[in-house]
Scaffold this active site. Structure first.
Site, PDB file in Angstrom:
ATOM      1  CD  GLU A 127      -3.073  -0.955   2.158  1.00 13.66           C
ATOM      2  OE1 GLU A 127      -2.869  -0.286   3.184  1.00 13.66           O
ATOM      3  OE2 GLU A 127      -4.166  -1.485   1.885  1.00 13.66           O
ATOM      4  CD  GLU A 184      -4.321  -6.205   2.610  1.00 11.01           C
ATOM      5  OE1 GLU A 184      -5.063  -5.564   3.393  1.00 11.01           O
ATOM      6  OE2 GLU A 184      -3.091  -6.065   2.579  1.00 11.01           O
TER       7      GLU A 184
END
Ligand code: GAL
Length: 853
Positions: A187, A256
């Site tokens: 991320e 995710e």
């Protein structure tokens, strides 16, 4: 051009070529990608993946977890690699026990599944310091996650170390192993924007460095829109159907899909309804997504001091399909399994073509995948959060519940609807074991000799905590003294002075002349806090000892490695005759950790280094800063075990010298006002456990126990009664099912087509208890219009009087039973022209042979 046809080749040579080709393929498999999917050996695949983090369970649990995942329709096991457990001090590596990454990947291979290795090495993951070793922060000139030479050197070193290990064990798919995918960074997108050109340079460097390791399998970067080729940028979130990769030739991957959410001490438990999770996955697949990883599939436990934070709980259950203890969570597990099956039935059509999207109403759509070779799969979606809708598709009627997708692998028959949960719900229970704790003994963490000069530092002013402890302990003492003249007015009936302590995190216990005067805590959202409280001083010298406690180091946020912990001041006294007295810059003495830690009191070897007292003789059960110890024998059976810590306050637990983790029974505050699956999910939406301790039970892995005389040590910061601690076992308490009868006008999965004729199967309720259990009673049964949910069903207006008798006859004494939901099965129709349901709650109890456990 002349081509050699196979028929012209001598037959033996042809066979040899085939055999060689087969062997080559077997040993050297290829993983590639195109715009539709990951290709394994040239075949596009729809892949379901599940996160199972190896250090969050024990090696003896791994096989069971991975096989359960396989049984649940999972193709890939994803794990992060956690740098700080593998390299606790620079250059010293640990890959033993729970940290045995190679064994974990080989277990995945043994199960016949693929692996996705997210090396990071920054992982976030609610893990201490986001996975970075704390020593990394002290490498001269370092700056994390940016274009910084010392950082890049360390990151490259660790990445290459891990890739090298995997290669030397032939674990990449390109070598015949299970790893089909790897991740670098985590991320980074948001950070990259903050860091400007240095961020962009770092992303490009990270991608190049990763590619150069030569794994032979693709790399991904999650939440990084600028991931450079050939790295695939992927999506993380509760929903990812909005996501498109940054190049048209990359597949759509969801790294995710949050199956639930983590918990923090003092907060409620977050649950994500499986109907919504299945809907989110359906939306992603219908729009062309081809890889979904559930984060988490098994969350597990943050053993020891691995929880990040601050304030992440020891349990990392996550409301995942496999619960913290590795048991199947129903209906989440079963409903997703059905979803995977339904989507796999569509795989050929999904990977071969693009969908044609048509509108079926204001909030309804059809996504149709129809191929030239005759495959056809359809997804019918209803985005309306309130209403069921009857839609017309291919000249047939379909009923779509709110916020749901129906899957039609043949463009005709619905085999699955995301909102219709056919599988049972299990209610878990924590049952007492017959394990008696032997007598408890206590040892007081004597603070009278705190600044006696041994192992302490003395300096002017307040020091940052992690700089001093290097995270070798949660605890750091800040000790100073203040002289009070005998003429101070508060000593003669005036108001007590107030102590003010400003801390940057995470908790503080204030001791004045050896007595606990009060405590204060930050929160995960704002770790900084201020302690303000009246204190009892006497004439002469007073000792002020502040125990600053770190509760998991920050794992997320811009340059979180620079964030401070501990008491940075000001520390001041108010209400003295002179007014305010600032103590911040006077002489402070520091002691890292507890005496009990230094003496290794939690370990079987260190235990006898002090004189313990029989706890029964300790009058004040609420004595803070106390070590407690006892022994216990292991209960028979194989149910997972836990410690019930409800009678205690805050501290840490060890069993046979191994750290279970931090405990804290602070009650959860928040809003727990029920939940509807429909509508966008966010963690505050479906909360439970308000008013209860956030975490009452602490997982005790069976593999940490020996048959007899297990040493249990608890360090309690605040005060609590250890005689109330007990060992409990987790098992299924009852199972529920709730299934509608067949609706004659709507096409659903109870009809199978055989050629032109159709065969009707009435829907069925399936109930089953765990191994070693049987259904002992029917707590609730109603065929009619029952109300409520598992655990609190009630009869509705319509109820068949035969309900209990039928269920009891079919189910009592059995481990599993099946009951048809139809009028004929219940004798007659209790309310004609009303759509009925059967709701059941059946109690599971150990069968007699198991009762001894
Ligand atoms: C993501 C992160 C994961 C984990 C998750 C929340 O943003 O990549 O590592 O922290 O959030 O559980």
């Amino acid at each position: 051009m002349e081509t050699t046809s196979v028929s012209k080749l001598p037959f033996a040579f042809f066979c040899l070529a085939l055999w060689l080709g087969y062997q080559l393929q077997r040993v050297h498999c290829t993983v590639a990608y195109d715009r539709k999917a990951i290709l394994i050996n040239g075949q596009r695949r729809i892949l379901f993946s599940g996160s199972i983090h190896y250090p969050r369970s024990t090696p003896d649990m791994w096989e069971d977890l991975i096989f359960k995942a396989k049984e649940g329709g999972i193709d890939v096991i994803e794990t992060y690699v956690f740098w700080n457990i593998h390299e606790p001090s620079q250059g010293n590596y640990n890959f033993e026990g729970r940290y045995d990454l190679v064994r974990f990947v080989k277990t995945v291979q043994k199960a016949g599944l693929y692996a996705h290795l997210r090396i990071g090495p920054y992982v976030c993951a609610e893990w201490n310091f986001g996975g970075f070793p704390v020593w990394l922060k002290y490498v001269p000139g370092i700056s994390f996650r940016t274009d910084n030479e010392p950082f890049k050197k360390a990151m490259k070193g660790f990445t290459e170390k891990i890739v090298g290990m995997m290669k030397s064990e032939s674990l990449y798919e390109s070598q015949g192993g299970p790893i089909i995918l790897s991740q670098i960074e985590n991320e980074y997108g948001g950070q990259s924007k903050l860091f400007g050109p240095a961020g962009q340079k770092y992303v490009n460097w990270a991608a190049k460095m990763a590619i150069e390791t030569g794994t032979g399998v693709p790399w991904v970067m999650c939440k990084e829109d600028d991931a450079p080729d050939p790295v695939i940028n992927t999506c993380n979130g509760f929903y990812c159907d909005y996501f498109t990769p940054n190049k048209p030739y990359k597949p759509t991957i969801w790294t995710e899909a949050w199956s639930g959410w983590f918990t923090e001490f003092g907060g409620p438990i977050h649950e994500r309804p499986v109907q919504d999770l299945a809907f989110a996955v359906g939306r992603f697949i219908q729009k062309g997504g081809s890889f979904v990883n559930y984060y988490m599939y098994h969350g597990g436990t943050n053993f020891g001091r691995t929880a990040g934070g601050p304030f992440i709980t020891t349990s990392y259950d996550y409301d995942a399909p496999l619960d913290e203890y590795g048991l199947i969570r129903q209906p989440k597990y079963g409903h997703l399994k059905e979803l995977h099956k339904a989507i796999k039935m569509c795989e050929r059509a999904l990977v071969s073509t693009d969908p044609v999207v048509t509108s079926l109403g204001n909030f309804q759509q059809a996504h149709v995948y129809s191929t030239e070779s005759g495959d056809c799969a359809a997804f019918l979606a209803n985005y309306d959060t309130k209403s069921s809708v009857r839609v017309m598709f291919n000249n047939m009627h379909y009923n779509l519940p709110p916020w749901s997708i129906s899957i039609l692998p043949d463009c005709r028959n619905v085999v699955f609807n995301t909102a219709k949960v056919g599988v049972q719900t299990s209610q878990m229970q924590m049952l007492p074991t017959n394990t008696r704790m032997f007598s408890w003994e206590s040892f007081d963490e004597d603070i009278s000799s705190l600044d006696d000069g041994s192992a302490t530092i003395t300096t002017s002013g307040l020091l940052e905590q992690i700089n001093v402890t290097r995270d070798s302990s949660d605890y750091l003492w800040y000790i100073t003294s203040v002289d009070i003249g005998s003429s101070e007015s508060f000593l003669h009936g005036g108001k007590l002075p107030t102590l003010i302590v400003q801390s940057t995190g995470h908790a503080v216990h204030v001791f004045i002349n050896g007595q606990l005067s009060g405590s204060a805590y930050g929160t995960r959202e704002d770790r900084r806090f201020r302690y303000t409280g009246p204190i009892n001083l006497r004439a002469g010298t007073n000792k002020i000892a502040l125990l600053s406690v770190a509760v998991g180091l920050q794992n997320v946020g811009g340059h979180f490695e620079t964030w401070n912990t501990g008491i940075l001041g000001p520390v001041a006294l108010r209400g003295l005759d002179q007014g305010k007295l600032d103590l911040s810059w006077q002489k402070w003495t520091y002691q890292v950790g507890l005496k009990g830690e230094a003496m290794n009191l939690a370990s079987p070897n260190g235990i006898s280094s002090v004189e313990w007292m029989d706890s029964a003789l300790v009058l004040d059960k609420n004595q803070p800063l106390t070590w407690h110890k006892t022994y216990f024998d292991t209960p028979a059976g194989d149910e997972p075990l836990a410690l019930d810590m409800e009678g205690m306050g805050k501290g840490q637990i060890w069993i046979n010298g191994l750290s279970i983790g931090r405990y804290w029974t602070a009650p959860a505050t928040g809003n727990c006002n029920g939940c509807s699956y429909a509508g966008s999910f966010r963690p505050p939406k479906c909360q439970v456990g308000c008013g209860q301790p956030t975490q009452r039970w602490y997982h005790v892995p069976r593999s940490w126990l020996k048959p007899n005389h297990n040493l249990l040590v608890v360090f309690e910061e605040l005060g609590g009664d250890p005689s109330r601690i007990s060992l409990v076992k987790r098992s299924v308490g009852s199972v529920c099912a709730d299934v509608s009868e067949y609706h004659p006008n709507i096409r659903n999965w109870h009809i199978e087509s055989f050629g032109k004729s159709e065969v009707f199967h009435p829907p069925k309720v399936h109930l089953h208890c765990s191994l070693g259990q049987a259904i002992s009673s029917i707590k609730f049964a109603s065929f009619g219009t029952p109300l409520g949910t598992c655990g609190n069903y009630e009869q509705g207006v319509c109820h068949s009087p035969a309900s209990y008798a039928i269920l009891e006859k079919k189910c009592i004494g059995k481990r599993r039973c099946t009951v048809s939901v139809s009028n004929s099965n219940f004798g007659h129709d209790p309310c004609p022209n009303v759509l009925k349901r059967l709701s059941v709650e059946a109690v599971c109890a150990p069968t007699t042979s198991n009762r001894r456990g």
